[in-house]
Design an enzyme around this catalytic site. Structure first.
Site, PDB file in Angstrom:
ATOM      1  N   HIS A 200       7.268  -5.314   4.978  1.00 43.10           N
ATOM      2  CA  HIS A 200       5.880  -5.789   4.854  1.00 43.10           C
ATOM      3  C   HIS A 200       5.838  -7.319   4.816  1.00 43.10           C
ATOM      4  O   HIS A 200       5.017  -7.939   5.514  1.00 43.10           O
ATOM      5  CB  HIS A 200       5.258  -5.199   3.587  1.00 43.10           C
ATOM      6  CG  HIS A 200       3.911  -5.764   3.267  1.00 43.10           C
ATOM      7  ND1 HIS A 200       2.741  -5.223   3.755  1.00 43.10           N
ATOM      8  CD2 HIS A 200       3.536  -6.822   2.490  1.00 43.10           C
ATOM      9  CE1 HIS A 200       1.705  -5.920   3.305  1.00 43.10           C
ATOM     10  NE2 HIS A 200       2.173  -6.902   2.528  1.00 43.10           N
ATOM     11  N   GLU A 201       6.709  -7.937   4.050  1.00 36.05           N
ATOM     12  CA  GLU A 201       6.708  -9.392   3.934  1.00 36.05           C
ATOM     13  C   GLU A 201       7.153 -10.056   5.240  1.00 36.05           C
ATOM     14  O   GLU A 201       6.579 -11.069   5.657  1.00 36.05           O
ATOM     15  CB  GLU A 201       7.622  -9.829   2.784  1.00 36.05           C
ATOM     16  CG  GLU A 201       7.229  -9.281   1.421  1.00 36.05           C
ATOM     17  CD  GLU A 201       5.784  -9.600   1.048  1.00 36.05           C
ATOM     18  OE1 GLU A 201       5.277 -10.663   1.475  1.00 36.05           O
ATOM     19  OE2 GLU A 201       5.160  -8.801   0.341  1.00 36.05           O
TER      20      GLU A 201
ATOM     21  N   HIS B  97       4.331 -10.178   7.662  1.00 38.31           N
ATOM     22  CA  HIS B  97       3.459 -11.349   7.517  1.00 38.31           C
ATOM     23  C   HIS B  97       4.022 -12.542   8.291  1.00 38.31           C
ATOM     24  O   HIS B  97       3.270 -13.303   8.909  1.00 38.31           O
ATOM     25  CB  HIS B  97       3.334 -11.723   6.039  1.00 38.31           C
ATOM     26  CG  HIS B  97       2.363 -10.869   5.276  1.00 38.31           C
ATOM     27  ND1 HIS B  97       1.043 -10.726   5.643  1.00 38.31           N
ATOM     28  CD2 HIS B  97       2.521 -10.128   4.138  1.00 38.31           C
ATOM     29  CE1 HIS B  97       0.418  -9.933   4.778  1.00 38.31           C
ATOM     30  NE2 HIS B  97       1.294  -9.550   3.863  1.00 38.31           N
TER      31      HIS B  97
ATOM     32  N   GLU C 135      -3.212  -7.534   5.337  1.00 37.24           N
ATOM     33  CA  GLU C 135      -2.281  -6.703   4.571  1.00 37.24           C
ATOM     34  C   GLU C 135      -2.024  -5.373   5.268  1.00 37.24           C
ATOM     35  O   GLU C 135      -0.879  -4.887   5.314  1.00 37.24           O
ATOM     36  CB  GLU C 135      -2.837  -6.463   3.165  1.00 37.24           C
ATOM     37  CG  GLU C 135      -2.922  -7.706   2.304  1.00 37.24           C
ATOM     38  CD  GLU C 135      -1.574  -8.311   2.013  1.00 37.24           C
ATOM     39  OE1 GLU C 135      -0.583  -7.547   1.931  1.00 37.24           O
ATOM     40  OE2 GLU C 135      -1.487  -9.547   1.870  1.00 37.24           O
TER      41      GLU C 135
END
Length: 390
Positions: A246-247, A250, A300
């Protein structure tokens, strides 16, 4: 107001004076003259001159001119009363309202938004702005979403370096050493995710912060921070792969630069709307809860999707991602409602992940975990020049 001795009436630069004692005695009993009593008292005047001057304003003078008697005089010299002429001579039938030939109300100016030049300027600026917007549209890797970004990687790098220095000052003493088992656990999973991201040439740094906070975040340029409070939530490598993916998602999508660009658009839109209306409190609330927070939640969700695909490409079990958010929802029972948060509700994330699960499982089956995932890397190499390196 009471009047004594003689009377002088001033209207703009003109002065009226009368020399009638009965007229003055009548006025002495009037506290506030009206048009009817004022005209009647002037018509009944016949004797005596004056020394004390009384000034009367408003439009009463002009309305009464045609009914005043011949013993009332007008003068342009307030102090000396020179060049006086009888009112009957100055206000003849040929020139009844001298010097005020016509009485008109002040007309309000034409509103600016009804002027042609305003819309010419608006159209010009809007056209140039549209060209600028279209010329700065980019495609998000993996999701292929079109978005506006006018922040260059170098600008993003400078801001990221400043943020990195502040975070290191804030958490420097609580960052675990490299030999700590928790740090090695995070780096082992992170290296596997990075190997399929196509971004191996970035100067990646993974730091583990001793804190009960259940969170992780990334800075542009590949600086990832994981709090130890989230490790019991992830439980295993598959769960940690969902968080790390997930990070890194980004980072791949450059969400920080996109947010800065989006804020610029909102500021310009707010300035334009303020020409017509005052945004006030409602305008600020709309910008925050109607624009900024939904935009943050959209980023997100997109990072969740990219992270799910990355962990599947790295041969981690994508089904563990939904379990991570289930455990997170239990641990954070008092989280605010979705419309007040920068992140989607845990239930919404779980639903989205379940929707994407067939695609993620297919990606995992197609992945050759013994090689370098050349197919995925070829796709990411197309966006290599957009990433921040420092």
């Amino acid at each position: 107001m009471y009047f004594y001795n003689s009377l002088l009436i001033k209207f703009r630069e003109h002065v009226l004076t009368s020399n009638d004692k009965p007229f003055l005695s009548t006025l002495s009993s009037i506290k506030r003259p009206t048009l009817t009593s004022f005209t009647q008292n002037f018509n009944n005047s016949t004797t005596m001159r004056a020394s004390v001057h009384v000034l009367i304003r408003y439009n009463l003078f002009r309305q009464s001119l045609s009914r005043l008697g011949p013993k009332v005089y007008i003068s342009r010299n307030v102090n000396g009363f020179n060049n006086r002429t009888q009112l009957s001579e100055r206000f003849s039938s040929q020139n009844p309202l001298y010097p005020y030939q016509k009485y008109e109300r002040f007309k309000s100016a034409t509103p600016f938004y009804q002027k042609q030049m305003f819309w010419v300027y608006t159209g010009t600026v809007g056209g140039l702005g549209g060209i600028y917007y279209v010329s700065h549209l980019e495609t998000v890797p993996v999701t292929n979403r079109r978005r506006f970004i006018d922040v260059t990687p170098k600008q993003e790098e400078k801001m990221a370096q400043q943020a990195y220095n502040e975070i290191m000052k804030q958490y420097g003493r609580r960052i675990l050493p490299t030999y700590d088992p928790r740090t090695q656990f995070v780096k082992r999973v992170a290296r596997q995710i990075v190997s399929v991201s196509g971004m191996q040439d970035l100067n990646w740094e993974f730091h583990v912060i001793e804190s009960k906070e259940k969170n992780a975040f990334v800075l542009p340029g590949g600086k990832v921070f994981v709090f130890t409070g989230i490790l019991p939530i992830v439980k295993n490598e598959d769960g940690l792969a969902a968080v790390i993916g997930h990070e890194i998602g980004h980072q791949i999508a450059r969400h920080s630069a996109e947010k800065l660009s989006f804020v610029k658009i909102l500021i310009l839109a707010q300035l334009f709307l303020s020409i017509f209306i005052d945004p006030g409190l409602l305008g600020r609330l709309f910008m925050e809860f109607g624009m900024m927070l939904p935009f943050s939640r959209k980023c997100e969700i997109e990072a969740d999707y990219i992270g799910l695909i990355l962990m599947a490409q790295a041969c981690y079990d994508p089904r563990e991602a939904s379990k991570v958010w289930e455990r997170m929802s239990i641990a954070q029972k008092n989280s605010p409602p979705q419309f007040l948060s920068t992140h989607p509700a845990h239930e919404s994330r779980i639903c989205k992940i379940n929707e994407w699960m067939p695609e993620a499982l297919q990606k995992r089956e197609q992945s050759d975990c013994t090689n370098e995932y050349a197919g995925f890397m070829d796709t990411m190499n197309h966006f290599r020049d957009q990433w921040v390196r420092w």
